[in-house]
Write an enzyme that holds these catalytic residues in place. Structure first.
Site, PDB file in Angstrom:
ATOM      1  N   ASP A  19     -30.088  -9.691  -2.379  1.00  0.00           N
ATOM      2  CA  ASP A  19     -29.169  -9.665  -3.231  1.00  0.00           C
ATOM      3  C   ASP A  19     -27.962  -8.342  -2.835  1.00  0.00           C
ATOM      4  O   ASP A  19     -28.520  -7.947  -1.828  1.00  0.00           O
ATOM      5  CB  ASP A  19     -29.231  -9.457  -4.717  1.00  0.00           C
ATOM      6  CG  ASP A  19     -28.276  -9.314  -5.543  1.00  0.00           C
ATOM      7  OD1 ASP A  19     -27.159 -10.111  -5.434  1.00  0.00           O
ATOM      8  OD2 ASP A  19     -28.190  -8.442  -6.567  1.00  0.00           O
ATOM      9  N   ASP A  21     -25.049  -6.650  -4.838  1.00  0.00           N
ATOM     10  CA  ASP A  21     -24.616  -5.706  -6.055  1.00  0.00           C
ATOM     11  C   ASP A  21     -25.812  -5.381  -6.725  1.00  0.00           C
ATOM     12  O   ASP A  21     -26.539  -6.300  -7.332  1.00  0.00           O
ATOM     13  CB  ASP A  21     -23.523  -6.394  -6.680  1.00  0.00           C
ATOM     14  CG  ASP A  21     -22.237  -6.612  -5.865  1.00  0.00           C
ATOM     15  OD1 ASP A  21     -21.884  -5.642  -5.238  1.00  0.00           O
ATOM     16  OD2 ASP A  21     -21.839  -7.947  -5.655  1.00  0.00           O
TER      17      ASP A  21
END
Length: 229
Positions: A19, A21
């Site tokens: 991922d 953020d």
């Protein structure tokens, strides 16, 4: 995490999918700060808890939560103001989460392919990764612009695996949010959660995945698996 607490992963992954953020970049705090500042400038009285509800959910969730509070027109105005503020922050280079460069360097050294699977739209995702100096580490980037359904649907993770040419069952996922963990599980991948702003609740823990305190701990899980091989 002490050596005695490190139980090796069940397999050495053929790839690691990240991922972005809140996992690699300290962008959740940055975007939340921009949204809160924009909200104040536009005269909206919105609670800090609202920003936390948006973490990991993508644009659609953010718009829906805001529209429920302030209406559609005000939401469009608030998001436009937020985007202008955030563009300045993103182009300056968002701070790394601790341990990300060390982990990426370790994966490169051991020849383990790497991909990004993010809920951010492609143009902004590529700018953020480039400005933060992380883009060269990745063999593939999959974004919300590239798929039909955002997390917690598995689409973006399945696309990342496809871009790498690796079976999803052989992929390890690193995520900070429960939404992303659910997406990884739906894709048939093995997630390890590194929480940032959201503390895993009972529902998240019931998913049965590994939760660690830092990216350094995630690296030690991989090191322990390699040593046990």
């Amino acid at each position: 995490m002490s050596p005695a607490e490190i139980a090796p992963l069940l397999f050495l992954p053929d790839a690691v999918v990240f991922d972005m953020d809140g996992l690699m970049l300290d962008s959740e705090r940055a975007i939340n700060d921009c949204m809160a500042r924009a909200s104040r400038e536009l005269g909206h009285d919105l609670p800090d808890s609202l920003w936390l509800q948006m973490i990991g959910g993508g644009d659609g969730l953010c718009r829906r939560l805001l529209a429920e509070r302030i209406g559609d027109d005000a939401t469009v105005e608030l998001l436009a103001c937020t985007e202008a503020m955030y563009d300045v922050v993103a182009d300056a280079g968002i701070d790394h989460r601790p341990g990300i460069v060390e982990l990426l360097d370790w994966l490169v050294a051991h020849g383990i392919p790497r991909a990004v699977a993010t809920s951010t739209r492609r143009p902004l995702a590529m700018r953020k990764l480039a400005a933060a100096g992380l883009l060269p580490y990745f063999d593939a980037v999959a974004t919300s612009s590239d798929v039909a359904a955002p997390k917690p649907a598995p689409d973006v993770y399945l696309l990342a695996a496809s871009k790498l040419g690796i079976d999803p069952l052989r992929c390890l996922v690193l995520e900070d949010s429960p939404t992303g963990v659910r997406a990884a599980l739906a894709a048939g991948m093995t997630p390890v959660q590194v929480p940032d702003m959201l503390v895993p609740d009972d529902a998240a823990r019931a998913l049965g995945h590994r939760i660690v305190g830092s990216l350094g701990d995630a690296q030690r899980l991989l090191e322990a698996r390699l040593a046990a091989a």
